[in-house]
Motif scaffolding. Structure first.
Motif, mmCIF file in Angstrom:
data_model
loop_
_atom_site.group_PDB
_atom_site.id
_atom_site.type_symbol
_atom_site.label_atom_id
_atom_site.label_comp_id
_atom_site.label_asym_id
_atom_site.label_seq_id
_atom_site.Cartn_x
_atom_site.Cartn_y
_atom_site.Cartn_z
ATOM 1 N N ASP A 123 0.827 -1.216 0.000
ATOM 2 C CA ASP A 123 0.000 0.000 0.000
ATOM 3 C C ASP A 123 0.857 1.259 0.000
ATOM 4 O O ASP A 123 0.527 2.249 -0.668
ATOM 5 C CB ASP A 123 -0.945 0.012 1.200
ATOM 6 N N ARG A 124 1.956 1.219 0.730
ATOM 7 C CA ARG A 124 2.858 2.378 0.746
ATOM 8 C C ARG A 124 3.503 2.597 -0.611
ATOM 9 O O ARG A 124 3.691 3.736 -1.031
ATOM 10 C CB ARG A 124 3.900 2.220 1.855
ATOM 11 N N TRP A 125 3.835 1.507 -1.300
ATOM 12 C CA TRP A 125 4.383 1.645 -2.648
ATOM 13 C C TRP A 125 3.341 2.209 -3.614
ATOM 14 O O TRP A 125 3.657 3.041 -4.467
ATOM 15 C CB TRP A 125 4.921 0.308 -3.171
ATOM 16 N N ILE A 126 2.116 1.770 -3.487
ATOM 17 C CA ILE A 126 1.066 2.312 -4.360
ATOM 18 C C ILE A 126 0.950 3.820 -4.125
ATOM 19 O O ILE A 126 0.896 4.598 -5.081
ATOM 20 C CB ILE A 126 -0.272 1.578 -4.147
ATOM 21 N N ASP A 127 0.934 4.236 -2.870
ATOM 22 C CA ASP A 127 0.891 5.678 -2.562
ATOM 23 C C ASP A 127 2.133 6.385 -3.086
ATOM 24 O O ASP A 127 2.046 7.485 -3.639
ATOM 25 C CB ASP A 127 0.754 5.909 -1.049
ATOM 26 N N TRP A 128 3.300 5.773 -2.918
ATOM 27 C CA TRP A 128 4.560 6.354 -3.399
ATOM 28 C C TRP A 128 4.485 6.592 -4.907
ATOM 29 O O TRP A 128 4.916 7.630 -5.404
ATOM 30 C CB TRP A 128 5.717 5.401 -3.057
ATOM 31 N N CYS A 129 3.929 5.638 -5.616
ATOM 32 C CA CYS A 129 3.852 5.726 -7.080
ATOM 33 C C CYS A 129 2.943 6.857 -7.558
ATOM 34 O O CYS A 129 3.060 7.307 -8.697
ATOM 35 C CB CYS A 129 3.382 4.395 -7.664
ATOM 36 N N ARG A 130 2.074 7.343 -6.703
ATOM 37 C CA ARG A 130 1.195 8.449 -7.093
ATOM 38 C C ARG A 130 1.983 9.734 -7.313
ATOM 39 O O ARG A 130 1.475 10.671 -7.930
ATOM 40 C CB ARG A 130 0.099 8.645 -6.046
ATOM 41 N N ASP A 131 3.224 9.771 -6.845
ATOM 42 C CA ASP A 131 4.064 10.959 -6.988
ATOM 43 C C ASP A 131 5.034 10.894 -8.156
ATOM 44 O O ASP A 131 5.890 11.763 -8.296
ATOM 45 C CB ASP A 131 4.854 11.202 -5.689
ATOM 46 N N ILE A 132 4.921 9.856 -8.995
ATOM 47 C CA ILE A 132 5.757 9.812 -10.192
ATOM 48 C C ILE A 132 4.859 9.883 -11.420
ATOM 49 O O ILE A 132 3.666 9.596 -11.348
ATOM 50 C CB ILE A 132 6.685 8.566 -10.238
ATOM 51 N N SER A 133 5.434 10.275 -12.534
ATOM 52 C CA SER A 133 4.647 10.436 -13.758
ATOM 53 C C SER A 133 4.172 9.086 -14.287
ATOM 54 O O SER A 133 4.742 8.032 -13.975
ATOM 55 C CB SER A 133 5.487 11.131 -14.833
ATOM 56 N N ARG A 134 3.135 9.141 -15.074
ATOM 57 C CA ARG A 134 2.610 7.916 -15.710
ATOM 58 C C ARG A 134 3.707 7.255 -16.542
ATOM 59 O O ARG A 134 3.828 6.028 -16.540
ATOM 60 C CB ARG A 134 1.408 8.288 -16.588
ATOM 61 N N ASP A 135 4.497 8.069 -17.253
ATOM 62 C CA ASP A 135 5.583 7.506 -18.063
ATOM 63 C C ASP A 135 6.564 6.715 -17.212
ATOM 64 O O ASP A 135 6.986 5.627 -17.598
ATOM 65 C CB ASP A 135 6.325 8.611 -18.819
ATOM 66 N N GLU A 136 6.932 7.249 -16.040
ATOM 67 C CA GLU A 136 7.856 6.541 -15.150
ATOM 68 C C GLU A 136 7.193 5.304 -14.553
ATOM 69 O O GLU A 136 7.837 4.291 -14.323
ATOM 70 C CB GLU A 136 8.355 7.458 -14.023
ATOM 71 N N LEU A 137 5.903 5.387 -14.310
ATOM 72 C CA LEU A 137 5.151 4.286 -13.721
ATOM 73 C C LEU A 137 5.130 3.057 -14.628
ATOM 74 O O LEU A 137 5.241 1.926 -14.161
ATOM 75 C CB LEU A 137 3.721 4.755 -13.432
ATOM 76 N N ILE A 138 5.009 3.279 -15.928
ATOM 77 C CA ILE A 138 4.883 2.155 -16.863
ATOM 78 C C ILE A 138 6.157 1.878 -17.659
ATOM 79 O O ILE A 138 6.209 0.900 -18.407
ATOM 80 C CB ILE A 138 3.697 2.366 -17.829
ATOM 81 N N LYS A 139 7.168 2.705 -17.468
ATOM 82 C CA LYS A 139 8.422 2.540 -18.208
ATOM 83 C C LYS A 139 9.025 1.160 -17.942
ATOM 84 O O LYS A 139 9.094 0.713 -16.800
ATOM 85 C CB LYS A 139 9.416 3.617 -17.781
ATOM 86 N N GLU A 140 9.446 0.489 -19.025
ATOM 87 C CA GLU A 140 10.088 -0.814 -18.880
ATOM 88 C C GLU A 140 11.500 -0.615 -18.342
ATOM 89 O O GLU A 140 12.256 0.214 -18.844
ATOM 90 C CB GLU A 140 10.125 -1.561 -20.213
ATOM 91 N N ARG A 141 11.827 -1.375 -17.301
ATOM 92 C CA ARG A 141 13.099 -1.233 -16.598
ATOM 93 C C ARG A 141 13.860 -2.551 -16.595
ATOM 94 O O ARG A 141 13.307 -3.600 -16.901
ATOM 95 C CB ARG A 141 12.842 -0.759 -15.171
ATOM 96 N N PHE A 192 7.221 -0.452 -12.506
ATOM 97 C CA PHE A 192 6.517 -0.312 -11.229
ATOM 98 C C PHE A 192 5.113 -0.922 -11.274
ATOM 99 O O PHE A 192 4.777 -1.771 -10.457
ATOM 100 C CB PHE A 192 6.404 1.178 -10.831
ATOM 101 N N LEU A 193 4.302 -0.466 -12.208
ATOM 102 C CA LEU A 193 2.906 -0.905 -12.240
ATOM 103 C C LEU A 193 2.786 -2.394 -12.565
ATOM 104 O O LEU A 193 2.037 -3.125 -11.919
ATOM 105 C CB LEU A 193 2.114 -0.061 -13.254
ATOM 106 N N GLN A 194 3.540 -2.848 -13.544
ATOM 107 C CA GLN A 194 3.446 -4.247 -13.934
ATOM 108 C C GLN A 194 3.986 -5.164 -12.837
ATOM 109 O O GLN A 194 3.462 -6.260 -12.624
ATOM 110 C CB GLN A 194 4.176 -4.504 -15.247
ATOM 111 N N THR A 195 5.002 -4.720 -12.113
ATOM 112 C CA THR A 195 5.520 -5.526 -11.005
ATOM 113 C C THR A 195 4.475 -5.651 -9.900
ATOM 114 O O THR A 195 4.271 -6.736 -9.345
ATOM 115 C CB THR A 195 6.828 -4.937 -10.458
ATOM 116 N N MET A 196 3.784 -4.559 -9.583
ATOM 117 C CA MET A 196 2.740 -4.639 -8.560
ATOM 118 C C MET A 196 1.604 -5.563 -9.007
ATOM 119 O O MET A 196 1.102 -6.362 -8.220
ATOM 120 C CB MET A 196 2.245 -3.256 -8.185
ATOM 121 N N PHE A 197 1.208 -5.456 -10.266
ATOM 122 C CA PHE A 197 0.189 -6.371 -10.779
ATOM 123 C C PHE A 197 0.665 -7.822 -10.639
ATOM 124 O O PHE A 197 -0.070 -8.687 -10.167
ATOM 125 C CB PHE A 197 -0.143 -6.076 -12.253
#
Length: 159
Positions: free
Chosen positions: A16-34, A41-46
């Motif tokens: 839950d803290r990571w989900i909240d943390w992710c609200r402070d980064i851009s959508r591009d950073e959230l879905i960027k392949e790393r 970030f998003l795909q790892t949480m899924f």
């Protein structure tokens, strides 16, 4: 409360803290392949939530649901998926079952028989999530941001 239940509560708190943390980064950073982890970030949480629901539905002898990442591409949908999965998992973890005796049996993707003790599967699911949350920490530092603390001490989960 058992240690297994405590560790699930720990993982969910950190998730839950990571989900909240992710609200402070851009959508591009959230879905960027790393590099490493499960793409971003998003795909790892899924992935972490999906693995939890698959294993726990198997333990509860429910049919695992084949969710698709394409249906969970927002933080709000990930939070909803997480909350639904937590409820199912908590119901199983709090049930009066003998974790040492019962086994999950079936066939793997190669058609081979397998049998696992319930406690072995539960600990695997816990370790799997912890591993992936560590990857999020690496990515956070690559962005120059402070990651979510992984400290269990002070969370007051042992009530």
């Amino acid at each position: 409360m058992t240690y297994i239940e405590t560790l699930f509560l720990y993982n969910w708190t950190i998730r839950d803290r990571w989900i909240d943390w992710c609200r402070d980064i851009s959508r591009d950073e959230l879905i960027k392949e790393r590099v490493g982890g499960h793409k971003g970030f998003l795909q790892t949480m899924f992935h972490v939530i999906d693995v939890e629901q698959r294993w726990l539905r198997g333990l509860a002898e429910d049919t695992p649901i084949n969710y698709s990442y394409s249906d969970y591409k927002t933080l709000d949908s990930i939070q909803t998926f997480s909350n639904q999965t937590k409820q199912h998992t908590l119901g199983f973890v709090q049930a009066d079952i003998d974790l040492n005796q019962k086994v999950l049996r079936g066939k793997n993707s190669k058609g081979e028989d397998f049998a696992y003790r319930y406690d072995e599967v539960l600990l695997h699911v816990i370790a799997h999530e912890t591993h992936h949350m560590g990857q999020l920490s690496v990515w956070a530092r690559e962005l120059g941001k402070e990651p979510v603390s992984a400290n269990l001490i002070g969370l007051e989960l042992l009530k």
